[in-house]
Design an enzyme around this catalytic site. Structure first.
Site, PDB file in Angstrom:
ATOM      1  N   ASN A 125      99.546  97.612  12.006  1.00  0.00           N
ATOM      2  CA  ASN A 125     100.393  96.447  11.727  1.00  0.00           C
ATOM      3  C   ASN A 125     100.440  96.127  10.249  1.00  0.00           C
ATOM      4  O   ASN A 125      99.447  96.319   9.540  1.00  0.00           O
ATOM      5  CB  ASN A 125      99.821  95.188  12.401  1.00  0.00           C
ATOM      6  CG  ASN A 125     100.005  95.165  13.896  1.00  0.00           C
ATOM      7  OD1 ASN A 125     100.917  95.799  14.431  1.00  0.00           O
ATOM      8  ND2 ASN A 125      99.144  94.428  14.576  1.00  0.00           N
TER       9      ASN A 125
ATOM     10  N   GLY B  76      96.089  95.858  12.183  1.00  0.00           N
ATOM     11  CA  GLY B  76      96.260  96.490  13.495  1.00  0.00           C
ATOM     12  C   GLY B  76      94.919  97.071  13.893  1.00  0.00           C
ATOM     13  O   GLY B  76      94.241  97.711  13.074  1.00  0.00           O
ATOM     14  N   LYS B  77      94.523  96.858  15.143  1.00  0.00           N
ATOM     15  CA  LYS B  77      93.175  97.257  15.547  1.00  0.00           C
ATOM     16  C   LYS B  77      92.953  98.770  15.448  1.00  0.00           C
ATOM     17  O   LYS B  77      91.880  99.216  15.075  1.00  0.00           O
ATOM     18  CB  LYS B  77      92.882  96.772  16.967  1.00  0.00           C
ATOM     19  CG  LYS B  77      92.862  95.258  17.089  1.00  0.00           C
ATOM     20  CD  LYS B  77      92.392  94.776  18.428  1.00  0.00           C
ATOM     21  CE  LYS B  77      90.903  94.932  18.579  1.00  0.00           C
ATOM     22  NZ  LYS B  77      90.102  94.107  17.664  1.00  0.00           N
TER      23      LYS B  77
ATOM     24  N   ALA C 258      94.452 100.934  13.387  1.00  0.00           N
ATOM     25  CA  ALA C 258      94.353 101.309  11.973  1.00  0.00           C
ATOM     26  C   ALA C 258      93.035 100.833  11.383  1.00  0.00           C
ATOM     27  O   ALA C 258      92.368 101.570  10.640  1.00  0.00           O
ATOM     28  CB  ALA C 258      95.530 100.720  11.199  1.00  0.00           C
TER      29      ALA C 258
ATOM     30  N   ASP D  43      84.724  86.005   5.679  1.00  0.00           N
ATOM     31  CA  ASP D  43      85.874  86.196   6.579  1.00  0.00           C
ATOM     32  C   ASP D  43      85.448  87.193   7.662  1.00  0.00           C
ATOM     33  O   ASP D  43      85.103  88.329   7.349  1.00  0.00           O
ATOM     34  CB  ASP D  43      87.049  86.748   5.766  1.00  0.00           C
ATOM     35  CG  ASP D  43      88.290  86.998   6.612  1.00  0.00           C
ATOM     36  OD1 ASP D  43      88.266  86.678   7.811  1.00  0.00           O
ATOM     37  OD2 ASP D  43      89.277  87.512   6.063  1.00  0.00           O
TER      38      ASP D  43
ATOM     39  N   ASP E 128      86.349  95.294  14.883  1.00  0.00           N
ATOM     40  CA  ASP E 128      86.894  96.655  14.719  1.00  0.00           C
ATOM     41  C   ASP E 128      85.904  97.528  13.964  1.00  0.00           C
ATOM     42  O   ASP E 128      85.659  98.690  14.320  1.00  0.00           O
ATOM     43  CB  ASP E 128      88.218  96.616  13.946  1.00  0.00           C
ATOM     44  CG  ASP E 128      89.321  95.944  14.753  1.00  0.00           C
ATOM     45  OD1 ASP E 128      89.260  95.989  15.999  1.00  0.00           O
ATOM     46  OD2 ASP E 128      90.249  95.382  14.137  1.00  0.00           O
TER      47      ASP E 128
HETATM   48  N1  ATP Z   1      78.372  86.019  10.761  1.00  0.00           N
HETATM   49  C1  ATP Z   1      77.942  87.268  10.919  1.00  0.00           C
HETATM   50  N2  ATP Z   1      76.830  87.673  10.273  1.00  0.00           N
HETATM   51  C2  ATP Z   1      76.372  88.934  10.402  1.00  0.00           C
HETATM   52  N3  ATP Z   1      76.952  89.863  11.193  1.00  0.00           N
HETATM   53  C3  ATP Z   1      78.059  89.508  11.871  1.00  0.00           C
HETATM   54  C4  ATP Z   1      78.617  88.199  11.762  1.00  0.00           C
HETATM   55  N4  ATP Z   1      79.730  88.144  12.530  1.00  0.00           N
HETATM   56  C5  ATP Z   1      79.850  89.365  13.092  1.00  0.00           C
HETATM   57  N5  ATP Z   1      78.840  90.177  12.700  1.00  0.00           N
HETATM   58  C6  ATP Z   1      78.597  91.563  13.128  1.00  0.00           C
HETATM   59  O1  ATP Z   1      79.811  92.159  13.518  1.00  0.00           O
HETATM   60  C7  ATP Z   1      79.778  92.453  14.930  1.00  0.00           C
HETATM   61  C8  ATP Z   1      81.148  92.239  15.532  1.00  0.00           C
HETATM   62  O2  ATP Z   1      81.569  90.913  15.293  1.00  0.00           O
HETATM   63  P1  ATP Z   1      82.223  89.992  16.434  1.00  0.00           P
HETATM   64  O3  ATP Z   1      81.288  89.865  17.573  1.00  0.00           O
HETATM   65  O4  ATP Z   1      82.654  88.757  15.760  1.00  0.00           O
HETATM   66  O5  ATP Z   1      83.441  90.887  16.909  1.00  0.00           O
HETATM   67  P2  ATP Z   1      84.880  90.400  17.402  1.00  0.00           P
HETATM   68  O6  ATP Z   1      84.753  89.099  18.124  1.00  0.00           O
HETATM   69  O7  ATP Z   1      85.491  91.521  18.128  1.00  0.00           O
HETATM   70  O8  ATP Z   1      85.515  90.162  15.983  1.00  0.00           O
HETATM   71  P3  ATP Z   1      87.005  90.026  15.468  1.00  0.00           P
HETATM   72  O9  ATP Z   1      87.850  89.749  16.681  1.00  0.00           O
HETATM   73  O10 ATP Z   1      86.916  88.896  14.484  1.00  0.00           O
HETATM   74  O11 ATP Z   1      87.276  91.328  14.811  1.00  0.00           O
HETATM   75  C9  ATP Z   1      78.672  91.584  15.511  1.00  0.00           C
HETATM   76  O12 ATP Z   1      78.138  92.165  16.691  1.00  0.00           O
HETATM   77  C10 ATP Z   1      77.681  91.530  14.355  1.00  0.00           C
HETATM   78  O13 ATP Z   1      76.857  92.695  14.350  1.00  0.00           O
END
Ligand code: ATP
EC number: 2.7.1.15
Length: 342
Positions: free
Chosen positions: A45, A73-74, A76, A283, A289
């Site tokens: 995307n 895009g997931k 990419a 952020d 991803d």
């Molecule tokens: N605040 C944080 N501090 C340290 N590591 C983090 C943090 N947020 C995410 N992570 C790391 O990244 C991994 C994936 O993040 P998350 O669980 O937020 O995935 P997601 O919900 O699919 O994210 P998104 O939809 O925002 O891409 C987590 O399992 C963790 O290891």
């Protein structure tokens, strides 16, 4: 990542979760596969990011401070994350032939080291996401599927690539029929299939579930997929187990700042990985991803499940410390340096 969906884990759960169980996630992932590419099939995307104070009311016009077009895009993002992590990665996706953003997107992926020789151009625009970034950090997003949702026709060479891949990595931002076709093809060739549950919110067809070696949802996606609560570690585990009962070989649940939980497979103990603490969270876009893709890379390299989780956690931790999705993906060197410092 939604702040409201984070788990509140008790101390006992956190301590017991530190236990490390060395186990190979998939017998199929042997050394002989190490040099075979990771093939990511999925979306690409152009993300149009507009910072605004608040959402406009019906009939109201508001000014945005700026507009920025960034690659996303997931599919990419995951291809870029794997390539940045140092693994040979090919991306099979669709760009809009007449869309000027296609050049930007191709350039960004190629710049990360992703092989695009099996990506195609189709009529119409590229996939596009309008991201209304509100003060306070909340995002409201409108997606135009564009080329991602146009008709797909896998070429013979793409089929060959998939059949000879080390693993295939899918998400849910392209037609699910394409995911199923790719997963069936990979399964028939003995190629492990990873599916990141992000994207469309509907149930996953049983035929697709049965092809999956690794299904990776966050806890919100896990709740939606299973219809079960995911408010604490026990509930997350029960919901993940229900996916395994539906035919998935292993489930990797992403828990944001609470880390992750892996159910490595029938008869193996779950592995709980706490997040590596980020000194500053700038952020979280793209962290999921980055995590799924780098976990796939580590497994392909032959790392055991616990090491693969640590590798992905380090990548996720680095990712949340920088702005944007693709621009925030860490290099191999950065991930290794962070792991060495733990
Ligand atoms: N605040 C944080 N501090 C340290 N590591 C983090 C943090 N947020 C995410 N992570 C790391 O990244 C991994 C994936 O993040 P998350 O669980 O937020 O995935 P997601 O919900 O699919 O994210 P998104 O939809 O925002 O891409 C987590 O399992 C963790 O290891």
């Amino acid at each position: 990542m939604l702040a409201s969906r984070r788990l509140h884990l008790n101390t006992k759960a956190r301590v017991s979760s530190r236990r490390v169980v060395a186990i190979s996630p998939r017998a199929a992932l042997t050394d002989s596969m190490v040099q075979k590419p990771l093939v990511v099939v999925g979306s690409v995307n152009a993300d149009l990011v507009l910072p605004i104070e608040r959402l406009p009311r019906p009939g109201e016009t508001l000014a945005a401070a700026s507009i920025e077009t960034v690659p996303g895009g997931k599919g990419a993002n995951q291809a870029a994350a794997a390539a940045r992590a140092g693994y040979p990665t090919s991306f099979i996706g669709q760009f809009g032939r007449d869309d000027p953003n296609a050049t930007l997107l191709r350039g960004a992926l190629a710049g990360c080291g992703v092989d695009l020789s099996h990506a195609v151009d189709v009529d119409g625009p590229c996939g596009t996401a309008l991201i209304l970034l509100q003060a306070g950090g909340e995002n409201s997003i409108i997606i135009v599927g564009g080329a991602n949702q146009a008709a797909w026709q896998l070429s013979d060479s793409a089929r060959q690539l998939l059949s000879g891949a080390g693993a295939v990595l899918l998400q849910r931002e392209i037609p699910e029929s394409v995911n199923l076709e790719v997963a069936l093809l990979a399964k028939a060739a003995g190629v492990p299939v990873f599916l990141d549950a992000g994207g469309v919110e509907g149930p996953i067809a049983p035929a697709l579930l049965a092809c999956l070696d690794v299904l990776s949802p966050n806890e919100t996606e896990l709740a939606r997929l299973t219809g079960l609560p995911t408010e604490g570690e026990e509930q997350v585990r029960a919901a993940a187990e229900s996916l395994m009962a539906a035919g998935v070989r292993s489930v990797l649940v992403k828990l944001g700042a609470d880390g992750s939980l892996l159910l490595p497979g029938a008869g193996s103990e779950p592995i709980r990985q706490l997040a590596i603490r980020a000194p500053e969270v700038v952020d979280t876009t793209g962290a999921g991803d980055c995590f799924t893709a780098t976990y796939a890379v580590a497994v392909l390299e032959g790392q055991d499940a616990a090491s693969a989780l640590r590798f992905a956690s380090a990548a996720g931790c680095l990712c949340v410390q920088r702005r944007g999705a693709m621009p925030s993906l860490p290099s191999r060197q950065e991930v290794e340096a962070l792991l060495a410092a733990q």
